[in-house]
Design a protein around this motif. Structure first.
Motif, PDB file in Angstrom:
ATOM      1  N   MET A   1       0.815  -1.173   0.000  1.00  0.00           N
ATOM      2  CA  MET A   1       0.000   0.000   0.000  1.00  0.00           C
ATOM      3  C   MET A   1       0.867   1.249   0.000  1.00  0.00           C
ATOM      4  O   MET A   1       2.025   1.218   0.377  1.00  0.00           O
ATOM      5  CB  MET A   1      -0.908  -0.002   1.213  1.00  0.00           C
ATOM      6  CG  MET A   1      -1.899  -1.123   1.240  1.00  0.00           C
ATOM      7  SD  MET A   1      -3.329  -0.497   2.078  1.00  0.00           S
ATOM      8  CE  MET A   1      -3.996  -1.979   2.661  1.00  0.00           C
ATOM      9  N   ALA A   2       0.262   2.371  -0.369  1.00  0.00           N
ATOM     10  CA  ALA A   2       0.982   3.631  -0.518  1.00  0.00           C
ATOM     11  C   ALA A   2       1.548   4.107   0.813  1.00  0.00           C
ATOM     12  O   ALA A   2       2.683   4.595   0.877  1.00  0.00           O
ATOM     13  CB  ALA A   2       0.055   4.687  -1.109  1.00  0.00           C
ATOM     14  N   ALA A   3       0.795   3.992   1.894  1.00  0.00           N
ATOM     15  CA  ALA A   3       1.249   4.474   3.199  1.00  0.00           C
ATOM     16  C   ALA A   3       2.469   3.697   3.673  1.00  0.00           C
ATOM     17  O   ALA A   3       3.422   4.278   4.207  1.00  0.00           O
ATOM     18  CB  ALA A   3       0.126   4.355   4.219  1.00  0.00           C
ATOM     19  N   GLU A   4       2.453   2.376   3.464  1.00  0.00           N
ATOM     20  CA  GLU A   4       3.587   1.562   3.884  1.00  0.00           C
ATOM     21  C   GLU A   4       4.834   1.896   3.081  1.00  0.00           C
ATOM     22  O   GLU A   4       5.933   1.941   3.629  1.00  0.00           O
ATOM     23  CB  GLU A   4       3.238   0.081   3.752  1.00  0.00           C
ATOM     24  CG  GLU A   4       2.222  -0.373   4.778  1.00  0.00           C
ATOM     25  CD  GLU A   4       1.774  -1.809   4.571  1.00  0.00           C
ATOM     26  OE1 GLU A   4       2.011  -2.379   3.488  1.00  0.00           O
ATOM     27  OE2 GLU A   4       1.185  -2.358   5.511  1.00  0.00           O
ATOM     28  N   SER A   5       4.679   2.166   1.798  1.00  0.00           N
ATOM     29  CA  SER A   5       5.853   2.520   0.987  1.00  0.00           C
ATOM     30  C   SER A   5       6.417   3.874   1.417  1.00  0.00           C
ATOM     31  O   SER A   5       7.634   4.071   1.445  1.00  0.00           O
ATOM     32  CB  SER A   5       5.504   2.526  -0.508  1.00  0.00           C
ATOM     33  OG  SER A   5       4.609   3.575  -0.801  1.00  0.00           O
ATOM     34  N   LEU A   7       6.264   5.081   4.470  1.00  0.00           N
ATOM     35  CA  LEU A   7       6.940   4.829   5.739  1.00  0.00           C
ATOM     36  C   LEU A   7       8.334   4.236   5.510  1.00  0.00           C
ATOM     37  O   LEU A   7       9.289   4.608   6.175  1.00  0.00           O
ATOM     38  CB  LEU A   7       6.115   3.887   6.609  1.00  0.00           C
ATOM     39  CG  LEU A   7       4.969   4.510   7.391  1.00  0.00           C
ATOM     40  CD1 LEU A   7       4.152   3.445   8.102  1.00  0.00           C
ATOM     41  CD2 LEU A   7       5.480   5.519   8.405  1.00  0.00           C
ATOM     42  N   ARG A   8       8.457   3.312   4.564  1.00  0.00           N
ATOM     43  CA  ARG A   8       9.760   2.707   4.271  1.00  0.00           C
ATOM     44  C   ARG A   8      10.718   3.749   3.707  1.00  0.00           C
ATOM     45  O   ARG A   8      11.901   3.752   4.030  1.00  0.00           O
ATOM     46  CB  ARG A   8       9.598   1.547   3.292  1.00  0.00           C
ATOM     47  CG  ARG A   8       9.127   0.245   3.946  1.00  0.00           C
ATOM     48  CD  ARG A   8       9.235  -0.937   2.996  1.00  0.00           C
ATOM     49  NE  ARG A   8       8.315  -0.834   1.867  1.00  0.00           N
ATOM     50  CZ  ARG A   8       7.044  -1.235   1.874  1.00  0.00           C
ATOM     51  NH1 ARG A   8       6.554  -1.787   2.963  1.00  0.00           N
ATOM     52  NH2 ARG A   8       6.276  -1.101   0.829  1.00  0.00           N
ATOM     53  N   GLU A   9      10.206   4.659   2.881  1.00  0.00           N
ATOM     54  CA  GLU A   9      11.045   5.674   2.236  1.00  0.00           C
ATOM     55  C   GLU A   9      11.511   6.757   3.195  1.00  0.00           C
ATOM     56  O   GLU A   9      12.516   7.421   2.938  1.00  0.00           O
ATOM     57  CB  GLU A   9      10.283   6.332   1.075  1.00  0.00           C
ATOM     58  CG  GLU A   9      10.064   5.417  -0.106  1.00  0.00           C
ATOM     59  CD  GLU A   9       9.171   6.050  -1.167  1.00  0.00           C
ATOM     60  OE1 GLU A   9       8.888   7.265  -1.085  1.00  0.00           O
ATOM     61  OE2 GLU A   9       8.764   5.325  -2.072  1.00  0.00           O
ATOM     62  N   CYS A  10      10.813   6.967   4.310  1.00  0.00           N
ATOM     63  CA  CYS A  10      11.181   8.058   5.220  1.00  0.00           C
ATOM     64  C   CYS A  10      12.471   7.779   5.979  1.00  0.00           C
ATOM     65  O   CYS A  10      13.080   8.697   6.523  1.00  0.00           O
ATOM     66  CB  CYS A  10      10.045   8.399   6.180  1.00  0.00           C
ATOM     67  SG  CYS A  10       9.874   7.281   7.568  1.00  0.00           S
ATOM     68  N   GLY A  11      12.898   6.553   6.039  1.00  0.00           N
ATOM     69  CA  GLY A  11      14.169   6.215   6.670  1.00  0.00           C
ATOM     70  C   GLY A  11      14.108   6.094   8.184  1.00  0.00           C
ATOM     71  O   GLY A  11      15.138   6.031   8.841  1.00  0.00           O
TER      72      GLY A  11
END
Length: 188
Positions: A1-5, A7-11
């Protein structure tokens, strides 16, 4: 999902984000600043002073032998209620003062008087504006231009605006009752 991606990208790890969230909640829900507590104390003392005035008025009626019996009984009951309210206020004031660490009561009295004097002109101006609007509304009523079922509010007594009681006209919500033919706005 978009929210999980995202979260992963925020580091940041989930644990770190949860800790930040907890810190945010703690900061945003902390007790009101001291300035608001002082303002509340001033309001409590102002209410107490107004009640003391009413206590003297009721006491005078009770002590006056010329007072008719029905007025005497009503004044005696009102006096008892005012005395109870004064006791409650005294406790709340003492608690608020201890929370604030108030030890110099003369300083608080001077600050109270100064704060009230500072705000008095603005509050009085608003009350006068309200009374002008009441006059305008009364003129519309007299000319037959008011909506059906409308009720004209009572004018405020400027002299007593700083010694409010539960029975004063300022608290009346005319036209906002559930039986009103006009639907009340949702935000009211």
């Amino acid at each position: 999902m978009a929210a999980e991606s995202i979260l992963r990208e925020c580091g940041k790890s989930e644990t770190e984000l949860r800790a930040e969230w907890e810190a945010q909640i703690k900061t945003q829900t902390k007790p009101l600043p001291r300035k608001d507590a002082v303002k509340e104390l001033l309001q409590l003392r102002e209410t107490r002073d107004g009640l003391k005035k009413r206590e003297r008025e009721y006491d005078a009626l009770v002590e006056d032998e010329a007072t008719p019996m029905d007025e005497y009984m009503e004044a005696k009951a009102d006096l008892e209620l005012v005395c109870l309210r004064l006791q409650e206020l005294a406790t709340r004031i003492r608690n608020k003062q201890s929370i604030l660490g108030v030890t110099d009561y003369h300083k608080v009295d001077a600050h109270t008087a100064s704060s009230i004097k500072q705000r008095e002109p603005a509050i009085t101006k608003v009350a006068r504006s309200f009374n002008v609007l009441c006059d305008t509304m009364e003129d519309l009523f007299n000319k037959g231009k008011a909506p059906p079922g409308a009720i004209c509010p009572k004018k405020l007594e400027i002299k007593g605006i700083f010694a409010l009681d539960v029975d004063d006209a300022i608290w009346e919500d005319l036209g906002l009752d559930e039986g009103s033919p006009v639907a009340t706005l949702p935000w009211l």
